[in-house]
Design an enzyme around this catalytic site. Structure first.
Site, PDB file in Angstrom:
ATOM      1  N   ASN A   1       0.847  -1.196   0.000  1.00  0.00           N
ATOM      2  CA  ASN A   1       0.000   0.000   0.000  1.00  0.00           C
ATOM      3  C   ASN A   1       0.881   1.244   0.000  1.00  0.00           C
ATOM      4  O   ASN A   1       2.102   1.143   0.053  1.00  0.00           O
ATOM      5  CB  ASN A   1      -0.964  -0.025   1.193  1.00  0.00           C
ATOM      6  CG  ASN A   1      -0.217  -0.040   2.516  1.00  0.00           C
ATOM      7  OD1 ASN A   1       0.442   0.926   2.873  1.00  0.00           O
ATOM      8  ND2 ASN A   1      -0.281  -1.165   3.234  1.00  0.00           N
TER       9      ASN A   1
ATOM     10  N   ASP B   1      -3.914  -9.921  13.327  1.00  0.00           N
ATOM     11  CA  ASP B   1      -4.189  -8.517  13.641  1.00  0.00           C
ATOM     12  C   ASP B   1      -3.283  -8.126  14.822  1.00  0.00           C
ATOM     13  O   ASP B   1      -3.532  -8.517  15.960  1.00  0.00           O
ATOM     14  CB  ASP B   1      -5.670  -8.334  13.987  1.00  0.00           C
ATOM     15  CG  ASP B   1      -6.035  -6.857  14.069  1.00  0.00           C
ATOM     16  OD1 ASP B   1      -5.261  -6.087  14.676  1.00  0.00           O
ATOM     17  OD2 ASP B   1      -7.079  -6.471  13.520  1.00  0.00           O
TER      18      ASP B   1
HETATM   19  O1  PMT Z   1       2.642   6.279   6.450  1.00  0.00           O
HETATM   20  P1  PMT Z   1       2.036   7.588   5.957  1.00  0.00           P
HETATM   21  O2  PMT Z   1       2.227   7.787   4.475  1.00  0.00           O
HETATM   22  O3  PMT Z   1       2.487   8.756   6.779  1.00  0.00           O
HETATM   23  O4  PMT Z   1       0.449   7.475   6.156  1.00  0.00           O
HETATM   24  C1  PMT Z   1      -0.082   7.367   7.443  1.00  0.00           C
HETATM   25  C2  PMT Z   1      -1.265   6.384   7.499  1.00  0.00           C
HETATM   26  C3  PMT Z   1      -2.394   6.879   6.616  1.00  0.00           C
HETATM   27  C4  PMT Z   1      -0.816   5.002   7.052  1.00  0.00           C
HETATM   28  C5  PMT Z   1      -1.703   6.341   9.004  1.00  0.00           C
HETATM   29  O5  PMT Z   1      -2.114   7.605   9.420  1.00  0.00           O
HETATM   30  C6  PMT Z   1      -2.800   5.343   9.229  1.00  0.00           C
HETATM   31  O6  PMT Z   1      -3.979   5.597   9.036  1.00  0.00           O
HETATM   32  N1  PMT Z   1      -2.432   4.123   9.660  1.00  0.00           N
HETATM   33  C7  PMT Z   1      -3.360   2.966   9.823  1.00  0.00           C
HETATM   34  C8  PMT Z   1      -3.640   2.369   8.490  1.00  0.00           C
HETATM   35  C9  PMT Z   1      -4.519   1.137   8.575  1.00  0.00           C
HETATM   36  O7  PMT Z   1      -4.058   0.078   8.268  1.00  0.00           O
HETATM   37  O8  PMT Z   1      -5.715   1.336   9.076  1.00  0.00           O
HETATM   38  P2  PMT Z   1      -6.831   0.163   9.294  1.00  0.00           P
HETATM   39  O9  PMT Z   1      -8.079   0.935   9.590  1.00  0.00           O
HETATM   40  O10 PMT Z   1      -6.823  -0.791   8.144  1.00  0.00           O
HETATM   41  O11 PMT Z   1      -6.315  -0.604  10.570  1.00  0.00           O
HETATM   42  C10 PMT Z   1      -6.715  -0.256  11.883  1.00  0.00           C
HETATM   43  C11 PMT Z   1      -5.614  -0.462  12.874  1.00  0.00           C
HETATM   44  O12 PMT Z   1      -5.306  -1.865  12.978  1.00  0.00           O
HETATM   45  C12 PMT Z   1      -4.302   0.236  12.555  1.00  0.00           C
HETATM   46  O13 PMT Z   1      -3.768   0.739  13.769  1.00  0.00           O
HETATM   47  C13 PMT Z   1      -3.410  -0.888  12.018  1.00  0.00           C
HETATM   48  O14 PMT Z   1      -2.021  -0.640  12.313  1.00  0.00           O
HETATM   49  C14 PMT Z   1      -3.935  -2.094  12.802  1.00  0.00           C
HETATM   50  N2  PMT Z   1      -3.788  -3.377  12.087  1.00  0.00           N
HETATM   51  C15 PMT Z   1      -4.478  -3.628  10.931  1.00  0.00           C
HETATM   52  C16 PMT Z   1      -4.384  -4.865  10.331  1.00  0.00           C
HETATM   53  C17 PMT Z   1      -3.545  -5.850  10.917  1.00  0.00           C
HETATM   54  N3  PMT Z   1      -3.416  -7.033  10.350  1.00  0.00           N
HETATM   55  N4  PMT Z   1      -2.878  -5.578  12.030  1.00  0.00           N
HETATM   56  C18 PMT Z   1      -2.981  -4.378  12.636  1.00  0.00           C
HETATM   57  O15 PMT Z   1      -2.351  -4.141  13.675  1.00  0.00           O
END
Ligand code: PMT
Length: 399
Positions: A208, A304
């Site tokens: 991504n 996760d």
């Molecule tokens: O890196 P940059 O270019 O500065 O951009 C920053 C960002 C947009 C990546 C950042 O601000 C951000 O939003 N990060 C989270 C991105 C994400 O994966 O969001 P999500 O809504 O899909 O996941 C929710 C949370 O679960 C996140 O804290 C993620 O780290 C965590 N997660 C998700 C999937 C997984 N398998 N394990 C996780 O820990």
């Protein structure tokens, strides 16, 4: 004695009577070891001569946004990058209003938008002006933008009245800069940043657009707040912030393993990484050849990381996630907060030109009972504002 050794301090002087104290402020900053450069607004020059500030700082004073000579030497972007600290003293009610609303029509206001330095604002005005609703609202907005207020002090004022609104004394301003609080001293945080790459074959992957900038800014802000920081970073092209210990990983499963190895004894876990939810169920040993017709990929879920940290027997006191959403930000974030059993979640709208791989970002932060809106700004001050929310959250837990 306060030390500002090796710090570059940019002093912004605006047009108030307290400008007469700025030569002394420059002298005190230099005595504390700082290199000082001065920017004046047109109003400031009615109260004090640029020549005086040039003499005490040892550098040409910058005053004009459109100054060909200055741009040929240290131009405004270079000046913005040079500064570690930007101190606006005195800050008039007018200057505060302009900063609160992102003006960029003079050199100082433009520098405020262009810098990633910490920004300090020392208000100076009549006591009734200081107590007025617009000034208080604007000051509150400066704080949500990550700027720090210095004072004002109370006492006799140039207008003959007595009350709150005096600029802090130069010594007090220097002390505040040198003694910035380290609320997380003695605490360790684990932070994730960047994307993960999930291999399809030896040369291809699913990934991504995360650049890692947001996660690195959070790691840097936590380190500046005194924390020991373990940063588990996906594949990014960024330098490690000072005081941060970095571990590089490629896949979600690597990231999961490295996070879990570090979680015991940590005070906090901040999941900023854009972790792939799925990976190809197998990695081809050789490069997948082009063939006629369609190619179907079978994906299997990744662990996760955030949810596993939150339900770990050694769960850190503060577990914070990020939520990247293209719509319905608040509901989706609140749902993730509850479902993953988090203390805080920072939600950003993502999509074309938003959050991913951008210099700036805006966040809506939620706890079970609280909500903070952090308006669009560079990721460094945004991360510092987030750390302040983390400090409040820990304090409310009695930690
Ligand atoms: O890196 P940059 O270019 O500065 O951009 C920053 C960002 C947009 C990546 C950042 O601000 C951000 O939003 N990060 C989270 C991105 C994400 O994966 O969001 P999500 O809504 O899909 O996941 C929710 C949370 O679960 C996140 O804290 C993620 O780290 C965590 N997660 C998700 C999937 C997984 N398998 N394990 C996780 O820990």
């Amino acid at each position: 004695m306060t030390t500002l050794a090796d710090k570059n301090v940019l002093l912004g002087v605006t047009g108030g009577i307290a400008a007469y104290k700025t030569p002394e402020l420059v002298r005190r900053l230099r005595d504390a070891g700082a290199s000082v450069r001065v920017v004046m607004t047109p109003g400031a020059q009615a109260f004090i001569s640029p020549l005086t500030l040039q003499a005490v700082s040892g550098h040409r004073v910058h005053a004009d946004l459109l100054d060909a000579e200055a741009e040929a030497g240290m131009g405004h972007i270079e000046l913005a990058r040079w500064a570690d600290e930007l101190v606006i003293a005195p800050a008039t009610a007018h200057a505060i209003a302009r900063l609160a609303h992102g003006f960029a029509d003079d050199l100082l206001a433009t520098l405020v938008l262009a810098t990633e330095a910490r920004i300090w604002v020392a208000p100076a005005m009549n006591r009734v002006m200081w107590a007025s609703r617009p000034v208080l609202d604007n000051c509150q907005r400066l704080q949500t933008l990550g700027m720090r207020l210095l004072g004002p002090a109370s006492g006799s004022q140039a207008c003959g009245e007595v009350g709150e609104g005096r600029m802090l004394e130069p010594d007090e301003i220097v002390a505040a800069l040198g003694d910035h609080p380290r609320p997380f001293l003695g605490h360790r945080f684990v932070v994730t940043a960047g994307p993960t790459h999930e291999a399809l074959d030896p040369v291809r992957f699913l990934g991504n657009r995360s650049s890692g900038r947001m996660g690195f800014a959070v790691a840097e802000a936590l380190a500046a707040a005194g924390a020991d920081v373990d940063l588990v970073a996906g594949p990014v092209n960024l330098t490690t912030p000072p005081g941060v210990t970095r571990c590089d990983v490629l896949t979600a499963r690597d990231m999961h393993r490295e996070v879990m190895a570090r979680i015991e004894g940590a005070t906090g876990f901040i999941g900023v990484a854009a972790v792939a939810d799925y990976r190809p169920d197998s990695v081809a040993e050789h490069k997948i050849k082009k063939s006629e017709g369609e190619l179907a990929l079978r994906l299997v879920p990744n662990p996760d990381i955030l949810a596993d940290v939150a339900r770990h027997s050694a769960r850190p006191a503060l577990v914070m996630g990020f939520a990247a959403e293209t719509r319905d930000l608040a509901n989706a974030a609140r749902d993730k907060l509850a479902r993953k059993q988090l203390d805080l979640i920072a939600a950003n709208l993502v999509g074309e030109g938003l959050a991913f791989d951008c210099a700036d970002n805006a966040l809506e932060v939620f706890s079970a009972t609280g909500h903070w809106s952090l308006p669009e700004q560079p990721k460094a001050p945004l991360a510092r504002a987030l750390v302040e929310i983390m400090v409040d959250c820990m304090a409310s837990k009695g930690g």
